[in-house]
Write a protein that holds these residues in place. Structure first.
Motif, mmCIF file in Angstrom:
data_model
loop_
_atom_site.group_PDB
_atom_site.id
_atom_site.type_symbol
_atom_site.label_atom_id
_atom_site.label_comp_id
_atom_site.label_asym_id
_atom_site.label_seq_id
_atom_site.Cartn_x
_atom_site.Cartn_y
_atom_site.Cartn_z
ATOM 1 N N LEU A 161 0.829 -1.206 0.000
ATOM 2 C CA LEU A 161 0.000 0.000 0.000
ATOM 3 C C LEU A 161 0.865 1.257 0.000
ATOM 4 O O LEU A 161 0.546 2.240 -0.674
ATOM 5 C CB LEU A 161 -0.939 -0.006 1.212
ATOM 6 N N ALA A 162 1.975 1.219 0.720
ATOM 7 C CA ALA A 162 2.888 2.366 0.779
ATOM 8 C C ALA A 162 3.542 2.641 -0.566
ATOM 9 O O ALA A 162 3.964 3.765 -0.840
ATOM 10 C CB ALA A 162 3.947 2.135 1.855
ATOM 11 N N SER A 163 3.610 1.640 -1.425
ATOM 12 C CA SER A 163 4.264 1.798 -2.735
ATOM 13 C C SER A 163 3.343 2.381 -3.804
ATOM 14 O O SER A 163 3.785 2.601 -4.935
ATOM 15 C CB SER A 163 4.781 0.436 -3.214
ATOM 16 N N LEU A 164 2.094 2.650 -3.480
ATOM 17 C CA LEU A 164 1.118 3.061 -4.491
ATOM 18 C C LEU A 164 1.117 4.557 -4.812
ATOM 19 O O LEU A 164 0.337 5.002 -5.648
ATOM 20 C CB LEU A 164 -0.286 2.615 -4.070
ATOM 21 N N GLY A 165 1.950 5.341 -4.155
ATOM 22 C CA GLY A 165 2.051 6.762 -4.473
ATOM 23 C C GLY A 165 0.864 7.589 -4.015
ATOM 24 O O GLY A 165 0.467 8.531 -4.706
ATOM 25 N N VAL A 166 0.308 7.247 -2.863
ATOM 26 C CA VAL A 166 -0.844 7.978 -2.336
ATOM 27 C C VAL A 166 -0.435 8.813 -1.131
ATOM 28 O O VAL A 166 0.649 8.636 -0.574
ATOM 29 C CB VAL A 166 -1.992 7.013 -1.959
ATOM 30 N N GLU A 167 -1.337 9.706 -0.732
ATOM 31 C CA GLU A 167 -1.068 10.520 0.452
ATOM 32 C C GLU A 167 -1.795 10.005 1.683
ATOM 33 O O GLU A 167 -1.449 10.348 2.805
ATOM 34 C CB GLU A 167 -1.429 11.987 0.215
ATOM 35 N N PRO A 196 5.786 0.916 7.591
ATOM 36 C CA PRO A 196 6.098 1.377 6.227
ATOM 37 C C PRO A 196 5.357 2.662 5.845
ATOM 38 O O PRO A 196 5.899 3.497 5.118
ATOM 39 C CB PRO A 196 5.670 0.206 5.341
ATOM 40 N N LEU A 197 4.152 2.848 6.340
ATOM 41 C CA LEU A 197 3.406 4.071 6.055
ATOM 42 C C LEU A 197 4.013 5.257 6.794
ATOM 43 O O LEU A 197 4.164 6.342 6.227
ATOM 44 C CB LEU A 197 1.932 3.906 6.447
ATOM 45 N N VAL A 198 4.375 5.039 8.047
ATOM 46 C CA VAL A 198 4.975 6.108 8.853
ATOM 47 C C VAL A 198 6.300 6.540 8.230
ATOM 48 O O VAL A 198 6.561 7.733 8.050
ATOM 49 C CB VAL A 198 5.163 5.639 10.312
ATOM 50 N N THR A 199 7.136 5.571 7.865
ATOM 51 C CA THR A 199 8.438 5.868 7.262
ATOM 52 C C THR A 199 8.289 6.656 5.962
ATOM 53 O O THR A 199 9.069 7.565 5.683
ATOM 54 C CB THR A 199 9.211 4.560 7.007
ATOM 55 N N ALA A 200 7.265 6.323 5.177
ATOM 56 C CA ALA A 200 7.040 6.993 3.892
ATOM 57 C C ALA A 200 6.303 8.326 4.041
ATOM 58 O O ALA A 200 6.094 9.027 3.056
ATOM 59 C CB ALA A 200 6.261 6.069 2.956
ATOM 60 N N GLY A 201 5.886 8.659 5.252
ATOM 61 C CA GLY A 201 5.164 9.910 5.461
ATOM 62 C C GLY A 201 3.750 9.885 4.911
ATOM 63 O O GLY A 201 3.204 10.926 4.540
ATOM 64 N N ILE A 202 3.154 8.707 4.866
ATOM 65 C CA ILE A 202 1.798 8.535 4.340
ATOM 66 C C ILE A 202 0.823 8.483 5.516
ATOM 67 O O ILE A 202 1.006 7.693 6.446
ATOM 68 C CB ILE A 202 1.697 7.247 3.499
ATOM 69 N N GLY A 203 -0.204 9.313 5.447
ATOM 70 C CA GLY A 203 -1.231 9.275 6.478
ATOM 71 C C GLY A 203 -2.087 8.033 6.335
ATOM 72 O O GLY A 203 -2.202 7.463 5.245
ATOM 73 N N TYR A 204 -2.673 7.615 7.430
ATOM 74 C CA TYR A 204 -3.545 6.443 7.372
ATOM 75 C C TYR A 204 -4.653 6.569 8.402
ATOM 76 O O TYR A 204 -4.528 7.265 9.401
ATOM 77 C CB TYR A 204 -2.762 5.141 7.578
ATOM 78 N N GLU A 205 -5.742 5.898 8.093
ATOM 79 C CA GLU A 205 -6.875 5.794 9.001
ATOM 80 C C GLU A 205 -7.301 4.337 9.041
ATOM 81 O O GLU A 205 -7.390 3.686 7.984
ATOM 82 C CB GLU A 205 -8.054 6.648 8.524
ATOM 83 N N ILE A 206 -7.566 3.861 10.218
ATOM 84 C CA ILE A 206 -8.053 2.494 10.406
ATOM 85 C C ILE A 206 -9.528 2.619 10.772
ATOM 86 O O ILE A 206 -9.883 3.394 11.665
ATOM 87 C CB ILE A 206 -7.286 1.778 11.546
ATOM 88 N N MET A 207 -10.386 1.877 10.083
ATOM 89 C CA MET A 207 -11.823 1.938 10.346
ATOM 90 C C MET A 207 -12.476 0.657 9.855
ATOM 91 O O MET A 207 -11.831 -0.144 9.172
ATOM 92 C CB MET A 207 -12.440 3.166 9.687
ATOM 93 N N ASP A 208 -13.739 0.463 10.202
ATOM 94 C CA ASP A 208 -14.422 -0.706 9.633
ATOM 95 C C ASP A 208 -14.578 -0.482 8.137
ATOM 96 O O ASP A 208 -14.449 0.634 7.641
ATOM 97 C CB ASP A 208 -15.756 -0.982 10.341
ATOM 98 N N VAL A 256 -6.199 5.718 -1.200
ATOM 99 C CA VAL A 256 -6.424 4.304 -1.485
ATOM 100 C C VAL A 256 -7.260 3.730 -0.348
ATOM 101 O O VAL A 256 -7.036 4.070 0.817
ATOM 102 C CB VAL A 256 -5.112 3.515 -1.669
ATOM 103 N N ALA A 257 -8.222 2.909 -0.708
ATOM 104 C CA ALA A 257 -8.996 2.160 0.272
ATOM 105 C C ALA A 257 -8.625 0.695 0.132
ATOM 106 O O ALA A 257 -8.827 0.095 -0.923
ATOM 107 C CB ALA A 257 -10.498 2.354 0.049
ATOM 108 N N ALA A 258 -8.049 0.152 1.175
ATOM 109 C CA ALA A 258 -7.711 -1.278 1.232
ATOM 110 C C ALA A 258 -8.773 -1.933 2.098
ATOM 111 O O ALA A 258 -8.828 -1.695 3.306
ATOM 112 C CB ALA A 258 -6.320 -1.470 1.819
ATOM 113 N N LEU A 259 -9.644 -2.705 1.470
ATOM 114 C CA LEU A 259 -10.844 -3.208 2.131
ATOM 115 C C LEU A 259 -10.762 -4.710 2.361
ATOM 116 O O LEU A 259 -10.662 -5.492 1.408
ATOM 117 C CB LEU A 259 -12.071 -2.875 1.292
#
Length: 123
Positions: free
Chosen positions: A60-66, A86-98, A117-120
């Motif tokens: 997911l971190a390799s997909l070029g998203v913010e 990997p997300l933290v290292t790449a400076g990519i924000g993330y949200e965990i949710m249902d 990106v939505a990883a479902l």
């Protein structure tokens, strides 16, 4: 639940969901998937929350998203923080949710032209 969103061109839009599926552009998906505005990755290899591994997050971190929206299934569950490194290292924000909340949030951010990106996880 069916979702309605104003026309967003040829981008991928979550148009509905249920307890065992997600609909993207009115097409039903019954297995875990990854949705980007211009790309859809069907049959994401994460079959259940318990099988989520660092390499899935690296992908997911390799997909070029913010921002990454991780839908953890029917209920909210938090992965071990070390998996998210990997997300933290790449400076990519993330949200965990249902998964259903991730679908709704994806549509909002995608309509704002955000690199999202939505990883479902379905299962």
């Amino acid at each position: 639940m069916k979702l309605h969103l104003t026309h967003v061109g040829d981008k991928n839009v979550v148009t509905g969901y249920g307890h065992d599926h997600v609909m993207v552009n009115r097409r039903r998906y019954d297995r875990s998937l990854v949705i980007l505005p211009e790309r859809l990755i069907e049959n994401w290899e994460v079959r259940a929350f318990s099988s989520l591994a660092r390499e899935h997050i690296q992908f997911l971190a390799s997909l070029g998203v913010e921002i990454v929206l991780l839908g953890t299934g029917e209920r909210l569950r938090f992965p071990d923080p070390s998996l998210l490194e990997p997300l933290v290292t790449a400076g990519i924000g993330y949200e965990i949710m249902d998964t259903h909340a991730a679908c709704r949030t994806y549509n909002i951010l995608m309509a704002e032209d955000r690199k999202v990106v939505a990883a479902l996880i379905l299962g």
